[in-house]
Design an enzyme around this catalytic site. Structure first.
Site, PDB file in Angstrom:
ATOM      1  N   ARG A 101      -2.103   2.525   3.981  1.00 50.22           N
ATOM      2  CA  ARG A 101      -3.280   2.318   3.161  1.00 50.22           C
ATOM      3  C   ARG A 101      -3.657   3.263   2.276  1.00 50.22           C
ATOM      4  NH1 ARG A 101      -8.450  -1.352   5.015  1.00 50.22           N
ATOM      5  NH2 ARG A 101      -6.825  -2.920   4.613  1.00 50.22           N
ATOM      6  N   HIS A 128      -2.754  -6.040  -2.296  1.00 48.74           N
ATOM      7  CA  HIS A 128      -2.849  -6.074  -0.493  1.00 48.74           C
ATOM      8  C   HIS A 128      -1.872  -7.018  -0.285  1.00 48.74           C
ATOM      9  CE1 HIS A 128      -4.616  -5.578   3.186  1.00 48.74           C
ATOM     10  NE2 HIS A 128      -5.550  -5.997   3.231  1.00 48.74           N
ATOM     11  N   GLN A 131      -2.140  -9.098   3.281  1.00 47.99           N
ATOM     12  CA  GLN A 131      -3.301  -9.960   3.563  1.00 47.99           C
ATOM     13  C   GLN A 131      -3.105 -11.158   2.773  1.00 47.99           C
ATOM     14  OE1 GLN A 131      -6.928  -9.536   4.432  1.00 47.99           O
ATOM     15  NE2 GLN A 131      -6.926 -11.571   4.232  1.00 47.99           N
ATOM     16  N   CYS A 262     -11.308 -12.144   2.445  1.00 54.12           N
ATOM     17  CA  CYS A 262     -10.482 -11.374   3.189  1.00 54.12           C
ATOM     18  C   CYS A 262     -11.359 -10.538   4.272  1.00 54.12           C
ATOM     19  CB  CYS A 262      -9.600 -10.618   2.347  1.00 54.12           C
ATOM     20  SG  CYS A 262     -10.688  -9.572   1.304  1.00 54.12           S
ATOM     21  N   ARG A 290      -3.508 -12.869  10.086  1.00 55.24           N
ATOM     22  CA  ARG A 290      -3.051 -11.311   9.766  1.00 55.24           C
ATOM     23  C   ARG A 290      -1.960 -11.137  10.989  1.00 55.24           C
ATOM     24  NH1 ARG A 290      -5.955  -7.963   6.380  1.00 55.24           N
ATOM     25  NH2 ARG A 290      -3.892  -7.053   6.522  1.00 55.24           N
TER      26      ARG A 290
HETATM   27  N1  NVA Z   1     -11.254  -5.146  -2.176  1.00 54.96           N
HETATM   28  C1  NVA Z   1     -11.515  -4.758  -0.974  1.00 54.96           C
HETATM   29  C2  NVA Z   1     -10.679  -5.185   0.132  1.00 54.96           C
HETATM   30  C3  NVA Z   1     -10.818  -4.982   1.461  1.00 54.96           C
HETATM   31  C4  NVA Z   1      -9.857  -5.644   2.534  1.00 54.96           C
HETATM   32  C5  NVA Z   1     -11.335  -3.347  -1.000  1.00 54.96           C
HETATM   33  O1  NVA Z   1     -10.331  -2.748  -1.381  1.00 54.96           O
HETATM   34  O2  NVA Z   1     -12.224  -2.466  -0.207  1.00 54.96           O
HETATM   35  N1   CP Z   2      -8.890  -7.475   5.178  1.00 52.02           N
HETATM   36  C1   CP Z   2      -8.542  -6.439   5.382  1.00 52.02           C
HETATM   37  O1   CP Z   2      -7.610  -5.840   5.058  1.00 52.02           O
HETATM   38  O2   CP Z   2      -9.435  -5.887   6.422  1.00 52.02           O
HETATM   39  P1   CP Z   2      -9.623  -4.158   6.853  1.00 52.02           P
HETATM   40  O3   CP Z   2      -9.959  -3.628   5.653  1.00 52.02           O
HETATM   41  O4   CP Z   2     -10.622  -4.311   7.924  1.00 52.02           O
HETATM   42  O5   CP Z   2      -8.060  -4.009   7.211  1.00 52.02           O
END
Ligand code: NVA
Ligand code: CP
Length: 308
Positions: A101, A128, A131, A262, A290
Site C-alpha cells: 500500500r 485500489h 477493493q 469501501c 474482501r
Molecule cells: N480513497 C480512500 C480509500 C480508502 C480505502 C483513501 O485513499 O484514503
Molecule cells: N477499504 C479499504 O481498503 O480499507 P482499509 O483502508 O481499512 O484497508
C-alpha cells in the site's frame, strides 16, 4: 515473466471472470482451500494506514495455510532512506509475494520492476484493484448479474473512482462518475481513455448529483478526504458537499438500489448515517467479500512463482 497486479488494467475480462468464479467457489467451500498456500509467505508493506486490507489479506493467508508478515514502512529501514528497490529485492528472497500500500503508483511500479515475486497493489493514490474486485463480487451476488449502472459520488480523480471506472465498465456495467466540474475532482484523462478501449459499459462524467443518481442500480461513495489529502480537508468538504449520499439522493435511484462504500466512512460527510446503516446498504457484505476475493487473488497470482 511474473504477472503483477499493479492496476485494474492488469486483468482482462476473462481473468477477472476467473478470479470472481474462484472467489465464489472458495466462499462456498473454504475448507477445501485450507492448505492451498501451505508454507507460503506474503509480505505486506504499508506506507499508509489500513483496517480491512491488512486484516483480510492476513486472514486470507492464514485460512489458505500460509502466513503473512505485516511491515509498516516507517518501522522498516525505509524510514532511514533505504531505497524501495532494495527493499523489494530483499523481500523477494524471503517471501512468495508482496502486497504493498503506497502513496505513489510509480513507487509500486519500482518495486515490481525489481521484485522476483508477484507484487499486488493494496491501494495507491491511483488505484485500489483488490477493493473493486471484492465489490464486483458483491454486486454480482446482490443483483444476480453485472448489468445496469453504478454511480460513484465524490472525488473522481482518486483510487476508488479510477478502479471502479476501469473494472466495472470492463465487466459490462455503465459507470456514472459524479463530481464537481473542477479539475481536482475530474477523473484522470489517461485512465478514462484507456478504460474506454476495453469498456463494454458506458463511462459518463456527470456534474449534477440528481442526474447522476436517477435510475441507477448501485450508489457508491468514498471519503472526501483520502489518505494524504488531510491538508486540503476544508476545501474538499466545501466542494464535495453537494455530492453527499443521503436519503433524498437515494430516492432518485432504482428501488432497491445497493448502497456501497469501501470504508472507512465518515457519517455526516460523504454519506449520512441513515443511508450507511439503512436497509439498502450492503456495506458489511462488501467488507466481508474482501476476504474471499483476496484468497482468489492470492491463488491466481501465485500460479507461476508460488508453485515452486
Ligand atoms: N480513497 C480512500 C480509500 C480508502 C480505502 C483513501 O485513499 O484514503
Ligand atoms: N477499504 C479499504 O481498503 O480499507 P482499509 O483502508 O481499512 O484497508
Amino acid at each position: 515473466m511474473i504477472k503483477h497486479l499493479l492496476s485494474d488494467f492488469d486483468l482482462n475480462r476473462n481473468e477477472l471472470i476467473g478470479i470472481l468464479n474462484l472467489a465464489e467457489e472458495i466462499k462456498r467451500n473454504p475448507t477445501k482451500y485450507s492448505q492451498a498456500l501451505a508454507g507460503k509467505t506474503l509480505a505486506m508493506y504499508f506506507e499508509k494506514t489500513s483496517t480491512r486490507t491488512r486484516v483480510s489479506f492476513e486472514s486470507a493467508m492464514t485460512q489458505l495455510g500460509g502466513q503473512a508478515i505485516y511491515l509498516e514502512a516507517r518501522t522498516t529501514q525505509a524510514a532511514k532512506g533505504e531505497p524501495l528497490s532494495d527493499i523489494a529485492k530483499t523481500l523477494s528472497r524471503y517471501c512468495d509475494a508482496i502486497m504493498a500500500r503506497m502513496y505513489k503508483q510509480s513507487d509500486l511500479e519500482i518495486m515490481a520492476q525489481v521484485a522476483s515475486v508477484p507484487v499486488i497493489n493494496g491501494l495507491t493514490d491511483m488505484f485500489h484493484p483488490c477493493q473493486i474486485l471484492g465489490d464486483i463480487l458483491t454486486v454480482k451476488e446482490k443483483l444476480g448479474n453485472l448489468k445496469g449502472t453504478i454511480a460513484f459520488f465524490g472525488d473522481c480523480d482518486f483510487n476508488i473512482a479510477h478502479s471502479i471506472l476501469v473494472t466495472f465498465s470492463k465487466m459490462g456495467m455503465n459507470v456514472n462518475l459524479v463530481c464537481p466540474n473542477i479539475k481536482t475532482y475530474l477523473p484522470n484523462e489517461e485512465i478514462i481513455k484507456k478504460a474506454r478501449e476495453e469498456a463494454i459499459g458506458k463511462i459518463n462524467i456527470i456534474h449534477d448529483p440528481k442526474t447522476g443518481a436517477r435510475g441507477v442500480d448501485v450508489i457508491y461513495t468514498d471519503t472526501w478526504v483520502s489518505m494524504g489529502q488531510e491538508a486540503e480537508a476544508e476545501q474538499r468538504i466545501k466542494d464535495l458537499k453537494p455530492y453527499q449520499v443521503n436519503s433524498e439522493l437515494v430516492k432518485l435511484a432504482k428501488k432497491g438500489v445497493l448502497i456501497m462504500h469501501c470504508l472507512p466512512a465518515y457519517r455526516g460527510y460523504e454519506i449520512t448515517a441513515e443511508v450507511l446503516d439503512g436497509p439498502n446498504s450492503v456495506i458489511w457484505d462488501q467488507a466481508e467479500n474482501r476476504l474471499h476475493i483476496q484468497k482468489a487473488i492470492l491463488l491466481t497470482f501465485s500460479k507461476n512463482k508460488w508453485q515452486r
